[in-house]
Design an enzyme around this catalytic site. Sequence first.
Site, PDB file in Angstrom:
ATOM      1  N   HIS A 227      12.770  56.486 -19.634  1.00 45.66           N
ATOM      2  CA  HIS A 227      13.849  57.467 -19.750  1.00 45.66           C
ATOM      3  C   HIS A 227      13.389  58.761 -20.404  1.00 45.66           C
ATOM      4  CE1 HIS A 227      16.392  54.166 -18.494  1.00 45.66           C
ATOM      5  NE2 HIS A 227      15.956  53.449 -19.514  1.00 45.66           N
TER       6      HIS A 227
ATOM      7  N   GLU B 149      27.579  53.061 -20.118  1.00 39.84           N
ATOM      8  CA  GLU B 149      28.163  53.675 -18.937  1.00 39.84           C
ATOM      9  C   GLU B 149      27.468  53.084 -17.707  1.00 39.84           C
ATOM     10  OE1 GLU B 149      27.417  57.814 -19.602  1.00 39.84           O
ATOM     11  OE2 GLU B 149      25.390  57.741 -18.766  1.00 39.84           O
TER      12      GLU B 149
ATOM     13  N   ASN C 162      22.188  69.478 -24.486  1.00 42.47           N
ATOM     14  CA  ASN C 162      21.178  69.600 -25.535  1.00 42.47           C
ATOM     15  C   ASN C 162      21.295  70.972 -26.166  1.00 42.47           C
ATOM     16  OD1 ASN C 162      19.116  67.773 -23.346  1.00 42.47           O
ATOM     17  ND2 ASN C 162      19.911  66.989 -25.253  1.00 42.47           N
TER      18      ASN C 162
ATOM     19  N   LYS D 226      27.488  61.954 -28.112  1.00 38.50           N
ATOM     20  CA  LYS D 226      27.717  61.986 -26.667  1.00 38.50           C
ATOM     21  C   LYS D 226      29.127  61.537 -26.319  1.00 38.50           C
ATOM     22  CE  LYS D 226      22.889  61.408 -25.286  1.00 38.50           C
ATOM     23  NZ  LYS D 226      22.299  61.432 -26.618  1.00 38.50           N
TER      24      LYS D 226
ATOM     25  N   GLU E 122      22.976  68.705 -18.933  1.00 37.36           N
ATOM     26  CA  GLU E 122      22.302  67.743 -18.065  1.00 37.36           C
ATOM     27  C   GLU E 122      23.316  66.953 -17.234  1.00 37.36           C
ATOM     28  OE1 GLU E 122      19.666  65.333 -20.389  1.00 37.36           O
ATOM     29  OE2 GLU E 122      18.293  67.007 -20.715  1.00 37.36           O
TER      30      GLU E 122
ATOM     31  N   GLU F 244      24.923  65.015 -20.827  1.00 33.73           N
ATOM     32  CA  GLU F 244      24.919  65.488 -22.208  1.00 33.73           C
ATOM     33  C   GLU F 244      24.560  66.962 -22.234  1.00 33.73           C
ATOM     34  OE1 GLU F 244      21.897  63.493 -24.439  1.00 33.73           O
ATOM     35  OE2 GLU F 244      20.371  63.811 -22.919  1.00 33.73           O
TER      36      GLU F 244
ATOM     37  N   ARG G 112      19.649  73.002 -27.920  1.00 38.68           N
ATOM     38  CA  ARG G 112      18.341  73.452 -28.389  1.00 38.68           C
ATOM     39  C   ARG G 112      17.516  73.892 -27.186  1.00 38.68           C
ATOM     40  NH1 ARG G 112      15.473  69.255 -26.314  1.00 38.68           N
ATOM     41  NH2 ARG G 112      16.390  67.171 -26.416  1.00 38.68           N
TER      42      ARG G 112
END
Length: 636
Positions: free
Chosen positions: A228, A193, A283, A118, A268, A281, A285
């Site tokens: 999360h 962050e 993903n 990330k 995202e 981030e 996939r």
Amino acid sequence: MTNLTSLLVANRGEIAVRIFRTARDLGLATVAVHSDPDADALHVRSADAAVRLPGAAPADTYLRGDLVIKAALAAGADAVHPGYGFLSENADFARQVQDAGLTWVGPPPEAIEAMASKTRAKELMRAAGVPLLSPVDPAAATSADLPLLLKAAAGGGGRGMRVVRDLDALKEALHAASAEAASAFGDGEVFAEPYVERGRHVEVQILADAHGTVWALGTRDCSLQRRHQKVIEEAPAPGLPDALRASLHSAAVAAARAVSYRGAGTVEFLVTADGRPYFLEMNTRLQVEHPVTESVFGLDLVALQLRVAEGAALPASPPEPTGHAVEARLYAEDPAQDWRPQTGVLHTLDIPGPVRVDTGFTDGDTVGIHYDPMLAKVVAHAPTRAEAVRALARALAGARIHGLTTNRDLLVGSLRHPEFTAGQLDTGFYDRHLATLTQAVPDAGTAALAAALAEAAPGPDASLAARLGAWRNLRSQPQTRRFTSAGTEYEVQYHPVDHPGVRVLAAERHLVTLEVDGIRRVFHVKRNSNNTEVYVDSPLGAHTLTPVPRFPDPQDRTEPGSLLAPMPGTVVRVAEGLAPGSPVTAGQPLLWLEAMKMEHRILAPASGTLTALHAATGQQVEFGALLAVVQEEPQP
């Protein structure tokens, strides 16, 4: 163009079943891989061929890329689809698949590698002009930086993630996040962050081919999360201004082009309360929540993944979206007990209505300790958001799910909550409303009466006299039956044909019809195979009842202050310096237990002295195993 003939899915559970469904529709042969606990799992039964990966733990089975590739070659597969999780975002595995002469149904290894960390991904996105949250150096953090969000650099799904609101807790949170990240992803790197209060988790589905076309397939809102991890997702994300939606689409396409992406992926974002988006981030996939996008766009994303892998070009633009779709993740877990995962036999999984159900389980399957406890994804699609939400809530409320505690009631309550129905979504939803949403279901007294009447009802092979109720010239004494439900005992006194305040309209072994206060309702009754539990489902709610024996066996007594394992799992940590004789305070974490890919803290039940410690790091424990004993200090 490559012409695929046989597909191995390097995964398990519902995603493997879902990919096999599309592969069969496209005429492909299918190959499953399985660990020893999954030998008779639905994804294995759904495939044309299956190859054993010896062992139980993911590290020995589904994370062994060499064994997966060996299985593909042995079974004659010419392509590998990774699904999500496990090896799906492992660039080395993607290269090894290609080096073995197999087609990788996923993005280029270089794109996976670019987005795998990330921290590196954020550098790429900054260069591409995608808005970012500024990172915080944990070593230099001050109170002005709080709250902070710690995140694993090498993975997602909520693992290795912690919210820190107190600087004094930062060191321990870093240690815990790093340990969890290392266990889940083999990489303990963690970064920090700013944590945005009441932000929205909004994402964009992308699909790209090898010919320069990149689709942005609308938005999804995934703000309702526990630990999360997403619980309810929908498409399109409600209430976004057109300008914000367009900027998210543009940023997602820019992210894909920045790494020469190919295949399906998701970008995202965190959207603040005042509408500012920040990249989280990418993903690389297929996402768990991809069915809501499929429903709205009328597409099969797995079919498109396979066609792109064969070298086909996408049309210049995607189809127009229609309607709204909502997905709920049904988990075997107890939200009222810190989301504790459940294990055991799933006796019944029956979800009615015009909904899509993606699952890796059928009636009688066992939910084990080694993998994620998600039972199914349930998806409703309708012309409007309100209709889709209502349809999904009704389907879940009417579902019959027997054998395990689940989050079903939480899902129904969430979908019917005024904030959710109004589209007022943010990631703090369960922080505010969990206590209300996990309140006990309504009184189980009427359900207990239905269970008793069903038990007394004669079976289909009973004699004529039994089926007619056996003639008597004197009214019989009432029969008595006792059950427990959610810690409350119910004693039912009843006659086979009537009950004070209730009319018994019909009573069979599995179906009882009662009229209570002038309202007629049908109760579905089912016992498990060893008669230790009775499941009663009706419009009044679902109840699990435990029959109380007329002559109960003496109960085993547990020493006061005993800490028992709430689930089977592995002890991954014991508090530093903890030993018999150590003083402890109420709520202090004593040890950490890992089960179903999640870490669970075992807390001191009271302040006092640790008198015994029966757990050690790395130890496998069964449900109910004695872990430690705390002697409570006398009250002054």
